[in-house]
Design a protein around this motif. Structure first.
Motif, PDB file in Angstrom:
ATOM      1  N   ASN A 245      -7.564   6.179   0.956  1.00  0.00           N
ATOM      2  CA  ASN A 245      -6.169   6.253   0.543  1.00  0.00           C
ATOM      3  C   ASN A 245      -5.305   5.513   1.555  1.00  0.00           C
ATOM      4  N   ASN A 246      -4.289   4.812   1.052  1.00  0.00           N
ATOM      5  CA  ASN A 246      -3.315   4.187   1.939  1.00  0.00           C
ATOM      6  C   ASN A 246      -2.012   4.959   1.883  1.00  0.00           C
ATOM      7  N   THR A 247      -1.418   5.154   3.032  1.00  0.00           N
ATOM      8  CA  THR A 247      -0.174   5.920   3.079  1.00  0.00           C
ATOM      9  C   THR A 247       0.938   5.072   3.676  1.00  0.00           C
ATOM     10  N   LEU A 248       2.092   5.142   3.045  1.00  0.00           N
ATOM     11  CA  LEU A 248       3.296   4.517   3.603  1.00  0.00           C
ATOM     12  C   LEU A 248       4.387   5.577   3.596  1.00  0.00           C
ATOM     13  N   GLU A 249       5.212   5.598   4.650  1.00  0.00           N
ATOM     14  CA  GLU A 249       6.230   6.649   4.711  1.00  0.00           C
ATOM     15  C   GLU A 249       7.626   6.078   4.495  1.00  0.00           C
ATOM     16  N   GLY A 250       8.482   6.863   3.856  1.00  0.00           N
ATOM     17  CA  GLY A 250       9.840   6.385   3.598  1.00  0.00           C
ATOM     18  C   GLY A 250      10.724   7.480   3.041  1.00  0.00           C
ATOM     19  N   VAL A 251      11.890   7.046   2.500  1.00  0.00           N
ATOM     20  CA  VAL A 251      12.871   7.990   1.956  1.00  0.00           C
ATOM     21  C   VAL A 251      13.167   7.585   0.515  1.00  0.00           C
ATOM     22  N   ARG A 263      12.632   3.639  -0.117  1.00  0.00           N
ATOM     23  CA  ARG A 263      12.883   2.703   0.975  1.00  0.00           C
ATOM     24  C   ARG A 263      11.949   3.081   2.124  1.00  0.00           C
ATOM     25  N   LEU A 264      11.024   2.150   2.408  1.00  0.00           N
ATOM     26  CA  LEU A 264      10.079   2.429   3.493  1.00  0.00           C
ATOM     27  C   LEU A 264      10.806   2.393   4.827  1.00  0.00           C
ATOM     28  N   ASP A 265      10.141   2.893   5.873  1.00  0.00           N
ATOM     29  CA  ASP A 265      10.799   3.032   7.169  1.00  0.00           C
ATOM     30  C   ASP A 265      11.202   1.689   7.781  1.00  0.00           C
ATOM     31  N   ASP A 266      10.526   0.596   7.356  1.00  0.00           N
ATOM     32  CA  ASP A 266      10.935  -0.708   7.903  1.00  0.00           C
ATOM     33  C   ASP A 266      11.932  -1.405   6.991  1.00  0.00           C
ATOM     34  N   GLY A 267      12.459  -0.686   5.977  1.00  0.00           N
ATOM     35  CA  GLY A 267      13.555  -1.226   5.187  1.00  0.00           C
ATOM     36  C   GLY A 267      13.173  -1.802   3.839  1.00  0.00           C
ATOM     37  N   ILE A 320     -18.478  -4.967  -2.636  1.00  0.00           N
ATOM     38  CA  ILE A 320     -17.017  -5.126  -2.541  1.00  0.00           C
ATOM     39  C   ILE A 320     -16.631  -5.827  -1.240  1.00  0.00           C
ATOM     40  N   PHE A 321     -15.391  -6.296  -1.237  1.00  0.00           N
ATOM     41  CA  PHE A 321     -14.791  -6.785   0.003  1.00  0.00           C
ATOM     42  C   PHE A 321     -13.783  -5.729   0.433  1.00  0.00           C
ATOM     43  N   ARG A 322     -13.766  -5.498   1.734  1.00  0.00           N
ATOM     44  CA  ARG A 322     -12.825  -4.511   2.256  1.00  0.00           C
ATOM     45  C   ARG A 322     -11.937  -5.258   3.237  1.00  0.00           C
ATOM     46  N   THR A 323     -10.667  -5.279   2.954  1.00  0.00           N
ATOM     47  CA  THR A 323      -9.766  -6.063   3.797  1.00  0.00           C
ATOM     48  C   THR A 323      -8.725  -5.145   4.416  1.00  0.00           C
ATOM     49  N   ARG A 324      -8.572  -5.293   5.731  1.00  0.00           N
ATOM     50  CA  ARG A 324      -7.577  -4.457   6.421  1.00  0.00           C
ATOM     51  C   ARG A 324      -6.308  -5.284   6.620  1.00  0.00           C
ATOM     52  N   LEU A 325      -5.196  -4.693   6.219  1.00  0.00           N
ATOM     53  CA  LEU A 325      -3.927  -5.422   6.274  1.00  0.00           C
ATOM     54  C   LEU A 325      -2.939  -4.697   7.171  1.00  0.00           C
ATOM     55  N   LYS A 326      -1.936  -5.433   7.592  1.00  0.00           N
ATOM     56  CA  LYS A 326      -0.794  -4.788   8.245  1.00  0.00           C
ATOM     57  C   LYS A 326       0.364  -4.855   7.271  1.00  0.00           C
ATOM     58  N   VAL A 327       0.785  -3.662   6.805  1.00  0.00           N
ATOM     59  CA  VAL A 327       1.832  -3.581   5.792  1.00  0.00           C
ATOM     60  C   VAL A 327       2.900  -2.618   6.273  1.00  0.00           C
ATOM     61  N   ALA A 328       4.139  -3.078   6.303  1.00  0.00           N
ATOM     62  CA  ALA A 328       5.278  -2.224   6.675  1.00  0.00           C
ATOM     63  C   ALA A 328       4.990  -1.432   7.950  1.00  0.00           C
ATOM     64  N   GLY A 329       4.439  -2.095   8.941  1.00  0.00           N
ATOM     65  CA  GLY A 329       4.198  -1.465  10.231  1.00  0.00           C
ATOM     66  C   GLY A 329       2.895  -0.682  10.297  1.00  0.00           C
ATOM     67  N   ASN A 330       2.198  -0.476   9.166  1.00  0.00           N
ATOM     68  CA  ASN A 330       0.945   0.262   9.143  1.00  0.00           C
ATOM     69  C   ASN A 330      -0.206  -0.743   9.145  1.00  0.00           C
ATOM     70  N   ASP A 331      -0.997  -0.800  10.251  1.00  0.00           N
ATOM     71  CA  ASP A 331      -2.072  -1.793  10.264  1.00  0.00           C
ATOM     72  C   ASP A 331      -3.415  -1.174   9.867  1.00  0.00           C
TER      73      ASP A 331
END
Lengths: 366, 424
Positions: A245-251, A263-267, A320-331
């Protein structure tokens, strides 16, 4: 749960609580209704109360409060040996001083069954688990997988309608475990028995069960069929615990029916399905499955919000291919893509844009 | 890798047979291991094996007669005691010659005490004759038979000569016969008169009481071991200290404590009298008899039963009992069919330990045993330190050893020594 009525309940927990020390509740207000023939798995981290629930059902622990009913009758005050519930233990608990056949005939002996009837039943159940020739051996002479089969056979030989299994496959290696998962499921379906299965292995829970009860902190966090559990987790614990699971935090910025704007924490702004949020201004944790993330612009829907992402790592895993990304401050943002001939292998350092369908992205509790 | 297609033994890289080079490689290791245990081995050999072997040898050794009376033994060889007549003059002359030498070496009294084991009165006979034989003259005196019968008329009777003849060989089974309440008669071994029989009864009593002690240790120890294995760690540690506490107290103190407790003016009797359960003039006799020995020894040997049981029970997982109950067994059935069989190796180990310890126990029966509660070991100690009949003591000890080994063998056949576990 709403679709099962108490009238066809076979196993029922009603407002059950359990405390060992009188200060902390290990099981808090457990309500559970199981129809006959269901394969239900109690899944959760250790200390979540799942084994305690199983032991209360078996009669080895007494509920501090509440009612446990079996086939409509309260069994709170019935000792374990009169409940007629089959049980498979974590370490099998095969009696080392008896042969396999003696182990299997033990539950029949204590039921004062005749010798010929006992032998017939033992033979039948040994054949069922494909261990026909091993009746004369001692448990110590069997491999782990064979012991597992005998433990299963022993729980089934006295024709219990309810069988409890306490992490029965924990001691087996991966391949054997997968084989036995299939085997147990097949036997349970054939006999039409009701099974309560305890595990901390979520793959096991997903592949075997009709329904899964996810336990945490002494409560059932979600009780649902495997697909619902995986695709529509009701809170962030379930989303985290089941699958990747991927998690992103925001309001939450605004909610329009089935779509919430967060709106994620990085705007940055994203579209989600509101699950555990009700009004703008609430903090939320957004959950997206790795395989539901799309980075091929042609496949993205028109007008959805996208996020910028940087590729950190590419892992080739065969299918499968598993790719790690940096998204909205979450790497630690993971995406999974099928190894198809036309699939792009993302190189680290590449800047891409990712997006998803709003219904795959669930705004859960913070 | 050697070439397996060629016939003959497998060869090592340098062409020597693989077996030989393996043996050579292992020999150094073996020597090194042997050197490490050599000090202990020597110590045990010198202080344990050798004395035991020497003691066991004493149970058949009988050189004192032929060494002290060499000529007499030869002269007496042809005499037939069944005629009922004393031997002829030549034997008395040989005796005079032998005794003169023996008196000079002062060995005649030792021979006297040796023969006294077999014939009461032999000791004083030899001491008396020793004093007077100095006055005899081998050259001039003519009738030694008369001279000896003048000293003591016993010399004219068959009994003493028969004893000397019977015990003249260098090795004898006399001690062993004595140890099983028999003696050498003219027609081979025969039973002693009933008022002299004691050892078989003592052996029987020792075995019986050891069995009773072992059984009471099992009965008292099993629940304690079960508690130790099943209580929460903190409580069980406390209980364990209580079990071990007697271990750290002197054996003598514990035995004396029982004396204080059990005697007629002791704590238990006083309490019973005070409670009115026992009349003051009918105080219970609980010490200086079998009861006292059994009580005190059960208490002393109990830890040896509890500890092996505990270490076996610790390995029996509680899930076995749960499994049995889930299959419909009542508490009792689950215990008897599932738990108890798995705890039997612990009972076996504890029983062997307690039984073998108690069969050779000495101090406690000596202090609290009185007349009816003593063991064979007390009799052995008596012969070692008081009667100085070491040969008999050695024979009794050898029989005791043989009985223990035999019981061990029987136990192995019935229970199987593999079923004995001290832990793990």
């Amino acid at each position: 749960m709403a679709d099962i009525h108490s009238s066809d309940a076979f196993v029922e927990f009603e407002r059950v609580q359990k405390s060992y020390d009188g200060e902390n509740l290990v099981v808090k207000d457990l309500n559970l209704v199981m129809p006959k023939g269901e394969f239900l798995t109690m899944l959760g981290p250790s200390g979540s109360g799942k084994t305690t629930c199983l032991m209360m059902l078996a009669g080895f622990e007494t509920a501090t409060h509440g009612d446990i009913r079996l086939d409509g009758e309260s069994i709170n005050n019935i000792p374990p040996h009169k409940r007629g519930i089959g049980m498979v233990f974590q370490n099998y608990a095969l009696f080392p001083h008896m042969t396999v056949a003696e182990n299997l005939s033990f539950p029949l002996e204590v039921r004062k069954m005749g010798k010929s009837e006992r032998e017939a039943k033992v033979k039948r159940v040994l054949d069922m688990v494909q261990m026909g020739e091993f009746g004369g051996r001692r448990p110590a002479q069997l491999s782990g997988g064979q012991q597992q089969r005998i433990a299963l056979a022993r729980a089934l030989v006295f024709e219990a309608e309810l069988v409890l299994m306490d992490e029965p496959l924990g001691a087996l290696d991966k391949q054997l475990r997968e084989h036995m998962q299939f085997e147990i499921k097949r036997i349970a379906d054939n006999l039409g028995i009701t099974v309560v299965y305890v595990t901390h292995d979520q793959t096991e829970a997903l592949t075997m069960s009709d329904r899964v009860a996810v336990f945490d902190d002494g409560r059932i966090q979600q009780l649902a069929p495997p697909d619902t559990l995986y695709e529509q987790p009701e809170n962030s614990f379930v989303a985290q615990f089941i699958g990747e699971n991927n998690t992103l935090e925001g309001v939450v910025k605004e909610i329009n029916g089935d779509v919430a704007l967060v709106r994620l924490d990085d705007g940055e702004l994203i579209d989600c399905k509101p699950v555990n949020v009700s009004k703008p201004g609430e903090r939320t944790r957004v959950s997206i499955r790795p395989e539901r993330v799309e980075y091929n612009k042609e496949r993205l829907q028109e007008g959805v919000h996208t996020l910028k992402a940087e590729v950190m790592e590419f892992i080739y895993m065969g299918d499968i291919f598993r790719t790690r990304l940096k998204v909205a401050g979450n790497d630690e943002f993971i995406i999974k893509t099928r190894n198809a001939p036309d699939q792009v292998r993302l190189q680290p350092g590449t800047q891409i844009e990712i997006g998803w369908l709003p219904q795959d992205c669930r705004a859960l509790d913070a | 890798m050697s070439d397996q297609t060629t016939s003959g033994p497998v060869l090592a890289a340098d062409g020597t047979p693989l077996k030989r080079s393996l043996a050579r490689a292992l020999r150094l290791q073996k020597m090194r291991a042997l050197a490490l245990i050599a000090p202990l081995l020597l110590f045990v050999l010198i202080t344990f094996i050798a004395p035991i072997a020497d003691m066991l040898f004493r149970s058949v050794e009988n050189q004192i007669v032929s060494e002290t009376l060499p000529q007499t033994v030869v002269a007496l060889a042809d005499w037939d005691p069944t005629t009922g007549e004393a031997p002829d003059e030549a034997v008395y002359r040989a005796l005079a010659a032998d005794l003169k030498v023996a008196v000079e070496d002062k060995t005649h009294t030792r021979l006297g005490s040796r023969l006294n084991y077999e014939l009461t009165g032999a000791s004083s006979l030899f001491r008396k004759s020793g004093r007077k034989v100095k006055r005899m003259d081998l050259e001039s005196d003519t009738s030694f038979k008369e001279a000896f019968t003048d000293i003591d008329r016993k010399w004219g009777e068959v009994a003493i000569w028969e004893t000397i003849q019977t015990y003249s060989p260098k090795y004898t089974n006399g001690y062993f016969l004595n140890a099983v309440d028999m003696r050498k008669g003219p027609d081979g071994p025969e039973a002693r008169p009933e008022n002299q029989q004691i050892y078989m009864m003592l052996f029987g009593r020792t075995l019986f009481m050891s069995l009773v002690i072992t059984m009471s240790c099992i009965i008292l120890g099993y629940p304690v071991a079960w508690l130790l294995a099943n209580l929460p760690t903190r409580t069980s540690n406390l209980l364990m200290i209580l079990v071990l506490l007697p271990f750290w107290t002197s054996l003598l103190v514990r035995t004396s404590a029982w004396k204080v407790m059990l005697q007629q003016q002791g704590v238990i009797n006083d309490t019973l009298v005070w409670l009115g359960l026992v009349a003051d003039d009918a105080r219970l006799v609980m010490i200086n008899n079998q009861f006292g020995t059994i009580v005190a020894m059960t208490h002393i040997l109990l830890p040896f039963m509890i500890l092996p049981m505990y270490s076996v029970m610790q390995t029996i997982q509680p899930s076995y009992l749960r499994a049995a109950k889930s299959m419909g067994a009542t508490n009792w059935t689950a215990f008897w069919r599932v738990y108890f069989p798995q705890s039997v190796p612990g009972i076996g180990a504890g029983s062997i330990l307690v039984f073998i310890l108690s069969i050779g126990y000495y101090i406690t029966p000596e202090i609290v045993g009185g007349n009816t509660g003593t063991f064979i070991s007390n009799r052995i100690a008596y012969h070692i330190s008081s009667s100085l009949n070491w040969g008999l003591a050695a024979a009794l000890g050898a029989i005791l050893l043989a009985v223990v080994l035999l019981l061990y063998y029987v136990y192995d056949k019935i229970v199987g020594i593999d079923n004995v576990k001290l832990g793990g």
